[in-house]
Design an enzyme around this catalytic site. Structure first.
Site, PDB file in Angstrom:
ATOM      1  N   SER A  40       0.845  -1.197   0.000  1.00 15.32           N
ATOM      2  CA  SER A  40       0.000   0.000   0.000  1.00 15.32           C
ATOM      3  C   SER A  40       0.878   1.243   0.000  1.00 15.32           C
ATOM      4  O   SER A  40       1.639   1.487   0.952  1.00 15.32           O
ATOM      5  CB  SER A  40      -0.909   0.010   1.226  1.00 15.32           C
ATOM      6  OG  SER A  40      -1.493   1.283   1.343  1.00 15.32           O
TER       7      SER A  40
ATOM      8  N   MET B  46     -12.052  -5.548   5.067  1.00 19.19           N
ATOM      9  CA  MET B  46     -11.159  -4.643   5.800  1.00 19.19           C
ATOM     10  C   MET B  46     -10.889  -5.217   7.189  1.00 19.19           C
ATOM     11  O   MET B  46     -11.825  -5.622   7.890  1.00 19.19           O
ATOM     12  CB  MET B  46     -11.792  -3.253   5.965  1.00 19.19           C
ATOM     13  CG  MET B  46     -11.839  -2.386   4.723  1.00 19.19           C
ATOM     14  SD  MET B  46     -10.246  -1.992   3.966  1.00 19.19           S
ATOM     15  CE  MET B  46      -9.393  -1.126   5.278  1.00 19.19           C
TER      16      MET B  46
ATOM     17  N   HIS C 222      -1.216  -1.088  -4.375  1.00 18.21           N
ATOM     18  CA  HIS C 222      -2.498  -0.683  -3.798  1.00 18.21           C
ATOM     19  C   HIS C 222      -2.424   0.808  -3.500  1.00 18.21           C
ATOM     20  O   HIS C 222      -1.535   1.259  -2.769  1.00 18.21           O
ATOM     21  CB  HIS C 222      -2.723  -1.503  -2.527  1.00 18.21           C
ATOM     22  CG  HIS C 222      -4.018  -1.262  -1.834  1.00 18.21           C
ATOM     23  ND1 HIS C 222      -5.196  -1.843  -2.243  1.00 18.21           N
ATOM     24  CD2 HIS C 222      -4.321  -0.523  -0.739  1.00 18.21           C
ATOM     25  CE1 HIS C 222      -6.176  -1.479  -1.416  1.00 18.21           C
ATOM     26  NE2 HIS C 222      -5.669  -0.674  -0.497  1.00 18.21           N
TER      27      HIS C 222
ATOM     28  N   HIS D 106      -8.084   1.785  -4.312  1.00 19.87           N
ATOM     29  CA  HIS D 106      -9.061   1.586  -3.232  1.00 19.87           C
ATOM     30  C   HIS D 106      -9.723   2.926  -2.935  1.00 19.87           C
ATOM     31  O   HIS D 106      -9.102   3.818  -2.358  1.00 19.87           O
ATOM     32  CB  HIS D 106      -8.299   1.047  -2.003  1.00 19.87           C
ATOM     33  CG  HIS D 106      -9.161   0.763  -0.816  1.00 19.87           C
ATOM     34  ND1 HIS D 106      -8.631   0.412   0.410  1.00 19.87           N
ATOM     35  CD2 HIS D 106     -10.503   0.767  -0.647  1.00 19.87           C
ATOM     36  CE1 HIS D 106      -9.625   0.210   1.275  1.00 19.87           C
ATOM     37  NE2 HIS D 106     -10.769   0.429   0.656  1.00 19.87           N
TER      38      HIS D 106
ATOM     39  N   MET E  24     -11.880   4.996  -0.858  1.00 23.22           N
ATOM     40  CA  MET E  24     -12.564   5.199   0.426  1.00 23.22           C
ATOM     41  C   MET E  24     -13.241   6.561   0.335  1.00 23.22           C
ATOM     42  O   MET E  24     -12.755   7.575   0.843  1.00 23.22           O
ATOM     43  CB  MET E  24     -11.553   5.135   1.571  1.00 23.22           C
ATOM     44  CG  MET E  24     -11.112   3.701   1.873  1.00 23.22           C
ATOM     45  SD  MET E  24      -9.586   3.639   2.798  1.00 23.22           S
ATOM     46  CE  MET E  24      -8.410   3.794   1.465  1.00 23.22           C
TER      47      MET E  24
ATOM     48  N   ASP F 244      -4.425   3.990  -2.010  1.00 27.47           N
ATOM     49  CA  ASP F 244      -5.544   4.337  -1.134  1.00 27.47           C
ATOM     50  C   ASP F 244      -6.012   5.765  -1.384  1.00 27.47           C
ATOM     51  O   ASP F 244      -5.254   6.717  -1.185  1.00 27.47           O
ATOM     52  CB  ASP F 244      -5.108   4.216   0.332  1.00 27.47           C
ATOM     53  CG  ASP F 244      -5.017   2.773   0.776  1.00 27.47           C
ATOM     54  OD1 ASP F 244      -5.999   2.036   0.613  1.00 27.47           O
ATOM     55  OD2 ASP F 244      -3.943   2.376   1.286  1.00 27.47           O
TER      56      ASP F 244
ATOM     57  N   ASP G  85      -7.035  -6.151   4.042  1.00 28.60           N
ATOM     58  CA  ASP G  85      -6.325  -4.877   4.050  1.00 28.60           C
ATOM     59  C   ASP G  85      -6.400  -4.297   5.456  1.00 28.60           C
ATOM     60  O   ASP G  85      -7.498  -4.073   5.977  1.00 28.60           O
ATOM     61  CB  ASP G  85      -6.991  -3.943   3.024  1.00 28.60           C
ATOM     62  CG  ASP G  85      -6.326  -2.584   2.904  1.00 28.60           C
ATOM     63  OD1 ASP G  85      -5.229  -2.391   3.459  1.00 28.60           O
ATOM     64  OD2 ASP G  85      -6.923  -1.710   2.241  1.00 28.60           O
TER      65      ASP G  85
ATOM     66  N   MET H 213      -8.551   8.625  -0.156  1.00 28.15           N
ATOM     67  CA  MET H 213      -9.366   9.005   1.009  1.00 28.15           C
ATOM     68  C   MET H 213      -9.896  10.415   0.822  1.00 28.15           C
ATOM     69  O   MET H 213      -9.154  11.311   0.417  1.00 28.15           O
ATOM     70  CB  MET H 213      -8.504   8.951   2.273  1.00 28.15           C
ATOM     71  CG  MET H 213      -7.881   7.591   2.503  1.00 28.15           C
ATOM     72  SD  MET H 213      -6.879   7.621   3.978  1.00 28.15           S
ATOM     73  CE  MET H 213      -6.329   5.908   4.031  1.00 28.15           C
TER      74      MET H 213
HETATM   75  C1  DX5 Z   1      -6.390   1.751   5.474  1.00 24.04           C
HETATM   76  C2  DX5 Z   1      -5.931   1.485   4.053  1.00 24.04           C
HETATM   77  C3  DX5 Z   1      -4.871   0.456   3.993  1.00 24.04           C
HETATM   78  C4  DX5 Z   1      -3.591   0.857   4.702  1.00 24.04           C
HETATM   79  C5  DX5 Z   1      -2.946  -0.367   5.231  1.00 24.04           C
HETATM   80  O1  DX5 Z   1      -7.400   2.696   5.451  1.00 24.04           O
HETATM   81  O2  DX5 Z   1      -7.021   1.034   3.267  1.00 24.04           O
HETATM   82  O3  DX5 Z   1      -4.610   0.062   2.659  1.00 24.04           O
HETATM   83  O4  DX5 Z   1      -2.706   1.525   3.859  1.00 24.04           O
HETATM   84  O5  DX5 Z   1      -1.859  -0.008   6.017  1.00 24.04           O
HETATM   85  P1  DX5 Z   1      -1.188  -1.019   7.064  1.00 24.04           P
HETATM   86  O6  DX5 Z   1      -0.770  -2.238   6.288  1.00 24.04           O
HETATM   87  O7  DX5 Z   1      -0.048  -0.235   7.620  1.00 24.04           O
HETATM   88  O8  DX5 Z   1      -2.255  -1.365   8.081  1.00 24.04           O
HETATM   89 ZN    ZN Z   2      -6.508   0.148   1.255  1.00 26.79          ZN
END
Ligand code: DX5
Ligand code: ZN
Length: 213
Positions: A11, A141, A36, A70, A72, A38, A174, A40
């Site tokens: 990630s 998750m 991956h 991903h 979010m 992310d 994840d 947000m």
């Molecule tokens: C959390 C993200 C994850 C995050 C995972 O909101 O969706 O992808 O980056 O990070 P680690 O592996 O450090 O928990």
């Molecule tokens: Zn993620």
């Protein structure tokens, strides 16, 4: 028993942003199956991260490295086209998003992009069952989304096992994934692992990826 091929996705959230291009190449050179990314929106989750420009950066610095995005976001349907244009190859959306999930999945697939459906820790896994035939991949998750570096929520293991009993499709986890939690997730039926801190904070990312496999 045949060994299952486990896919590993670092990630980017946990990368050193001062050296983003090098970090992307380090993940690819380490043997990761995909990156991956992310996204947000400070609304669906209490944090802001990347936009489409970062997906386009990944495509520019590592064109052959698969881009797994991903979302979010509360309104993912408003952002499908910018992320597709930036080079997203899988788009992962949440069943908790404020829109018609089936329309969203169809809009993603209509653009030739793989669709993945995610659920948060507090959402019952049964919520996914009605979409079993509509996507190729599911994400359970294992932390409350929004931040990297959190601890794996053990009660989510049961959700992975329940989902595996319903489908032969890809099941990803994840959040809080490391060599120990990965074993339990895979034993429950997961075959794709996202890991941020565990992989990007490792001195030798290739060895850390192998330890998850
Ligand atoms: C959390 C993200 C994850 C995050 C995972 O909101 O969706 O992808 O980056 O990070 P680690 O592996 O450090 O928990
Ligand atoms: Zn993620």
């Amino acid at each position: 028993m045949e060994t299952q091929q486990i896919k590993i996705l670092p990630s980017l959230l946990a990368a050193d942003y001062g050296h983003l291009a090098d970090e992307i190449r380090r993940a690819e050179a380490g043997g990761a199956d995909a990156l991956h990314i992310d996204i947000m929106d400070a609304h669906f989750v209490p944090n802001l991260s990347f936009g489409p420009d970062i997906v386009a950066l990944v495509r520019r610095v590592a064109p052959g490295f698969y881009r797994h995005v991903h979302l979010m976001m509360t309104n993912p349907h408003e952002y499908i086209d910018p992320f597709v244009a930036a080079g997203a190859q899988t788009m992962q959306v949440h069943v908790e998003a404020s829109c018609n999930v089936l329309d969203l999945i169809h809009a993603i697939r209509a653009r030739g992009v793989r669709a993945s459906l995610a659920i948060n820790p507090e959402t019952p896994v049964e919520t996914l069952y009605r979409y079993i035939d509509d996507v190729e991949e599911f994400l359970v998750m294992t932390v409350h989304p929004g931040y990297g570096g959190q601890s794996f929520i053990e009660s989510c293991i049961e959700k992975i096992a329940k989902l595996r009993a319903h489908t032969g499709k890809d099941i990803m986890v994840d959040g809080g994934v490391n060599a120990e939690t990965a074993k339990r997730a895979v034993a429950a039926g997961a075959n794709m692992l996202v890991a941020g801190s565990y992989l990007f904070h490792a001195q030798d990312m290739a060895a850390a990826i192998d330890s998850l496999r």
